[in-house]
Design a protein around this motif. Sequence first.
Motif, PDB file in Angstrom:
ATOM      1  N   UNK A  94      11.868  62.395  -6.373  1.00 27.96           N
ATOM      2  CA  UNK A  94      11.744  61.789  -5.149  1.00 27.96           C
ATOM      3  C   UNK A  94      10.337  61.002  -5.162  1.00 27.96           C
ATOM      4  N   UNK A  95       9.991  59.929  -5.051  1.00 21.86           N
ATOM      5  CA  UNK A  95       8.811  59.494  -5.270  1.00 21.86           C
ATOM      6  C   UNK A  95       8.765  58.340  -3.987  1.00 21.86           C
ATOM      7  N   UNK A  96       7.366  58.088  -3.440  1.00 19.23           N
ATOM      8  CA  UNK A  96       7.195  56.964  -2.524  1.00 19.23           C
ATOM      9  C   UNK A  96       7.520  55.536  -3.046  1.00 19.23           C
ATOM     10  N   UNK A  97       8.140  54.862  -2.087  1.00 21.17           N
ATOM     11  CA  UNK A  97       8.543  53.397  -2.491  1.00 21.17           C
ATOM     12  C   UNK A  97       6.996  52.589  -2.778  1.00 21.17           C
ATOM     13  N   UNK A  98       7.035  51.674  -3.772  1.00 16.07           N
ATOM     14  CA  UNK A  98       5.809  50.859  -4.047  1.00 16.07           C
ATOM     15  C   UNK A  98       4.910  51.474  -4.486  1.00 16.07           C
ATOM     16  N   UNK A 123      15.316  58.768  -5.886  1.00 18.49           N
ATOM     17  CA  UNK A 123      15.583  58.736  -4.340  1.00 18.49           C
ATOM     18  C   UNK A 123      13.987  57.953  -4.100  1.00 18.49           C
ATOM     19  N   UNK A 124      14.101  56.912  -3.426  1.00 13.25           N
ATOM     20  CA  UNK A 124      12.717  56.082  -3.144  1.00 13.25           C
ATOM     21  C   UNK A 124      12.481  56.604  -1.694  1.00 13.25           C
ATOM     22  N   UNK A 125      11.340  57.213  -1.385  1.00 12.35           N
ATOM     23  CA  UNK A 125      11.274  57.553  -0.089  1.00 12.35           C
ATOM     24  C   UNK A 125      10.357  56.514   0.744  1.00 12.35           C
TER      25      UNK A 125
END
Length: 380
Positions: A94-98, A123-125
């Motif tokens: 799970x990592x942040x978007x952009x 999974x992009x948060x």
Amino acid sequence: MREPVDLRRQRILAAIEARGSARVTDLASELQVSVVTVRRDVEELAREGRLRRGHGVVRSTLPAQEFPARNLPGGELGEFSPQSPPDGDAVAVVVPERHSYLYEALHGARSVLEAAGRRIALHIAPHVAGAERPLVERALVDGAAGLLLAPRWRTRADEEADQDWLAALDVPAVLMERRPWPGSALHAMDSVCSDHDYGARLAVEHLVGLGHRRFVFATREDSPTARTLRSAFARIAEEHPLVEAAAWTLSTPDAGPGGPCPDATPADLYARLRAVGATAAVLHGDVDALMLVHQLADNGVRVPEDCSVVAYDDVVAGLGTTPLTAVAPPKAEVGRAAAELLLQRLGAPRGAPAPVVRRTELLPTLTVRGSTRVLMVNRA
């Protein structure tokens, strides 16, 4: 003719021991029986200590390294390839978007996990508070065996809001580039980080060694890394015997946790340089650094003739018109180390003593390019 219960349970055990894990719904489909029937069988096998249950997934009691690394012969339960394991053998990331910085860590983790026969479920948060929890819950329902997490945590309040549910996870989990607040519920959670304090010192010592004594530090303020860097630069500037003066500014108007910052204008870096007589700047991160260098040029400040610049991140710092000297946190190595630690946790035998929590820090490096030079003006 109905299949004997003992035979059906043996088939369930064979499937799980071959795969490592599988979803209850998949087993029901493959065995052509109801989900209720499989669930009842699984409950009995779990009571006997022959399986482990969790979140709709059945897991083997064997350590991960004992799963057969081969294809099963074709049969009623199909084939399994270690390059394409079922969801129960997956690691959710799970990592942040952009976030190009963390994507490099993701690629490092991927090389380790795929070599071990583990599939990554990415999974992009989105950039909203609390976005990670529903993604993690979904991953667990899908049968993720372990987690690699990089919550965005724009503020300390964001971290505190995640403490209870993260501390209650019932699968192995490792934080990437996140240091839980000392004394918090997550302080005893496995983590792998870059030593950003060391990276900040690399930048300052390089510039001091070139004769610079007055600095501007431009950082973001909307991530744990940004806050760590700001704190490190402030401490180094105060303690370093050769630093005469230093000032801080946001590296871009939208770099603060509350959105646009009215105090950070396009000419702010130039104004700060003039206010303290600075001949050097350390700018975080790369894209902001490249844009700030252009802003300096618009104000007649040449890099490196009038001002030496060090960027922090080194994702695209070398691609500017003037390639930027940059500090490079070991992004891919962070991902690899986090994945290796997670695999150790996943491979621990059932019933083994709780492992000692690890907080690993890796040291950044400095790459010298064309944006720094020896200070040519003698200071009185």
